[in-house]
Design a protein around this motif. Structure first.
Motif, mmCIF file in Angstrom:
data_model
loop_
_atom_site.group_PDB
_atom_site.id
_atom_site.type_symbol
_atom_site.label_atom_id
_atom_site.label_comp_id
_atom_site.label_asym_id
_atom_site.label_seq_id
_atom_site.Cartn_x
_atom_site.Cartn_y
_atom_site.Cartn_z
ATOM 1 N N PRO A 135 39.614 63.325 35.022
ATOM 2 C CA PRO A 135 39.387 63.498 33.588
ATOM 3 C C PRO A 135 40.432 62.802 32.717
ATOM 4 N N GLY A 136 41.478 62.277 33.342
ATOM 5 C CA GLY A 136 42.603 61.725 32.581
ATOM 6 C C GLY A 136 42.538 60.228 32.369
ATOM 7 N N ILE A 137 43.330 59.494 33.163
ATOM 8 C CA ILE A 137 43.463 58.052 32.933
ATOM 9 C C ILE A 137 42.313 57.225 33.510
ATOM 10 N N CYS A 138 41.567 57.771 34.467
ATOM 11 C CA CYS A 138 40.544 56.961 35.142
ATOM 12 C C CYS A 138 39.470 56.404 34.206
ATOM 13 N N PRO A 139 38.967 57.186 33.238
ATOM 14 C CA PRO A 139 38.001 56.592 32.308
ATOM 15 C C PRO A 139 38.589 55.395 31.537
ATOM 16 N N ILE A 140 39.890 55.447 31.247
ATOM 17 C CA ILE A 140 40.544 54.327 30.554
ATOM 18 C C ILE A 140 40.653 53.134 31.497
ATOM 19 N N LEU A 141 40.992 53.406 32.758
ATOM 20 C CA LEU A 141 41.060 52.334 33.748
ATOM 21 C C LEU A 141 39.704 51.662 33.904
ATOM 22 N N GLU A 142 38.647 52.474 33.968
ATOM 23 C CA GLU A 142 37.290 51.924 34.111
ATOM 24 C C GLU A 142 36.933 51.061 32.904
ATOM 25 N N LYS A 143 37.256 51.537 31.702
ATOM 26 C CA LYS A 143 36.971 50.785 30.474
ATOM 27 C C LYS A 143 37.687 49.439 30.486
ATOM 28 N N ASN A 144 38.951 49.449 30.878
ATOM 29 C CA ASN A 144 39.722 48.206 30.858
ATOM 30 C C ASN A 144 39.355 47.272 32.007
ATOM 31 N N MET A 145 38.947 47.840 33.148
ATOM 32 C CA MET A 145 38.451 46.992 34.228
ATOM 33 C C MET A 145 37.113 46.366 33.814
ATOM 34 N N SER A 146 36.348 47.085 33.004
ATOM 35 C CA SER A 146 35.080 46.552 32.508
ATOM 36 C C SER A 146 35.301 45.347 31.599
ATOM 37 N N ILE A 147 36.437 45.335 30.894
ATOM 38 C CA ILE A 147 36.785 44.167 30.080
ATOM 39 C C ILE A 147 36.910 42.938 30.970
ATOM 40 N N LEU A 148 37.540 43.123 32.130
ATOM 41 C CA LEU A 148 37.683 42.015 33.083
ATOM 42 C C LEU A 148 36.322 41.608 33.647
ATOM 43 N N GLN A 149 35.477 42.592 33.931
ATOM 44 C CA GLN A 149 34.145 42.283 34.437
ATOM 45 C C GLN A 149 33.378 41.414 33.429
ATOM 46 N N ASP A 150 33.466 41.769 32.164
ATOM 47 C CA ASP A 150 32.766 41.000 31.130
ATOM 48 C C ASP A 150 33.383 39.618 30.944
ATOM 49 N N GLU A 151 34.714 39.563 30.993
ATOM 50 C CA GLU A 151 35.427 38.304 30.793
ATOM 51 C C GLU A 151 35.071 37.274 31.869
ATOM 52 N N TYR A 152 34.873 37.742 33.103
ATOM 53 C CA TYR A 152 34.657 36.824 34.225
ATOM 54 C C TYR A 152 33.274 37.014 34.876
ATOM 55 N N LYS A 153 32.309 37.473 34.087
ATOM 56 C CA LYS A 153 30.984 37.774 34.640
ATOM 57 C C LYS A 153 30.303 36.547 35.241
ATOM 58 N N GLU A 154 30.644 35.359 34.756
ATOM 59 C CA GLU A 154 30.025 34.133 35.281
ATOM 60 C C GLU A 154 30.953 33.389 36.235
ATOM 61 N N ASP A 155 32.077 33.987 36.565
ATOM 62 C CA ASP A 155 33.093 33.313 37.383
ATOM 63 C C ASP A 155 33.190 33.991 38.754
ATOM 64 N N ASP A 156 32.584 33.382 39.761
ATOM 65 C CA ASP A 156 32.575 33.955 41.111
ATOM 66 C C ASP A 156 33.956 33.943 41.766
ATOM 67 N N GLU A 157 34.879 33.189 41.196
ATOM 68 C CA GLU A 157 36.226 33.088 41.758
ATOM 69 C C GLU A 157 37.038 34.364 41.517
ATOM 70 N N ILE A 158 36.634 35.128 40.507
ATOM 71 C CA ILE A 158 37.367 36.340 40.136
ATOM 72 C C ILE A 158 36.569 37.572 40.533
ATOM 73 N N GLN A 159 37.218 38.504 41.272
ATOM 74 C CA GLN A 159 36.559 39.716 41.750
ATOM 75 C C GLN A 159 37.410 40.946 41.408
ATOM 76 N N LEU A 160 36.778 42.122 41.484
ATOM 77 C CA LEU A 160 37.451 43.383 41.183
ATOM 78 C C LEU A 160 37.275 44.348 42.350
ATOM 79 N N LEU A 161 38.269 45.214 42.569
ATOM 80 C CA LEU A 161 38.225 46.134 43.706
ATOM 81 C C LEU A 161 38.884 47.461 43.333
#
Length: 219
Positions: free
Chosen positions: A91-117
């Protein structure tokens, strides 16, 4: 005796000059450092140096993602990726982590060189169906972003000894302690750590994006 001393001095100076010529300096303005320990001291290491071959790498792993597929180091070979640790019911920081990781997903959505884990630190509860539902609710693209579960000991060992993600463990060495970290870890194409960022701060995410773009330019 004076002549001998002069010869010795000349030889020493010559050897020093040769050594200086062989040294290749790293341009820190365009090159990210390496991180080889949990104290996160940045190290700029030239490819020609002896230390280059012993740079810390993420250990081998085998985990299961939200699609029920096995994910290993091979999935990230030749890829730049950002890793973090979370759990679905947090309930704490994880929703913020997910939101900010989503920024990276959107930023590199067309770039197969960049992945998230993202690794769950509560694998007993975060089964594949739970991760799948979480992915659907948060618009997570499984082709870009793996949410992984698996053996708890393996995940915790990865967090502590590979990603250096558990700051408390450095102090306590308590293997039974629960891992909860806000770190995003940037890993290069050879599995080496090139940056660590506070995943709860959007300014840090912008810094991470700049560093990813720098890393993309490395040969």
């Amino acid at each position: 005796m004076k002549a001998i001393n002069n010869i010795i001095l000349f030889v020493c100076i010559t050897l020093l000059c040769v050594s200086c010529k062989k040294e290749i300096k790293v341009d820190r303005s365009i090159t990210l450092p390496f991180f080889n320990s949990a104290i996160f001291t940045p190290e700029w290491i030239a490819e020609s140096s002896i230390e280059y071959k012993s740079i810390h790498k993420i250990a081998d792993f085998s985990l299961i993602n939200q699609e029920g597929k096995t994910i290993t180091n091979e999935n990230y070979k030749g890829k730049i990726y950002v890793a973090d640790f979370f759990f679905v019911s947090c309930p704490g920081i994880c929703p913020i982590l997910e939101k900010n990781m989503s920024i990276l997903q959107d930023e590199y959505k067309e770039d197969d060189e960049i992945q998230l884990l993202s690794h769950t630190v509560m694998p007993v509860k975060d089964s594949v169906p739970v991760l799948k539902q979480y992915a659907l609710e948060n618009g997570i693209n499984s082709k870009k972003w793996n949410l992984v579960t698996g053996d708890k000991d393996l995940i915790y060992d990865l967090a502590r000894t590979s990603y250096f993600a558990d700051e408390d463990f450095v102090k306590t060495q308590d293997k039974d302690a629960f891992i909860h970290t806000e770190n995003f870890v940037l890993v290069d194409k050879k599995g080496r750590i090139r940056g660590v960022y506070n995943g709860t701060i959007e300014l840090e995410i912008q810094r991470l994006i700049r560093h990813i773009n720098l890393l993309k330019k490395e040969k």
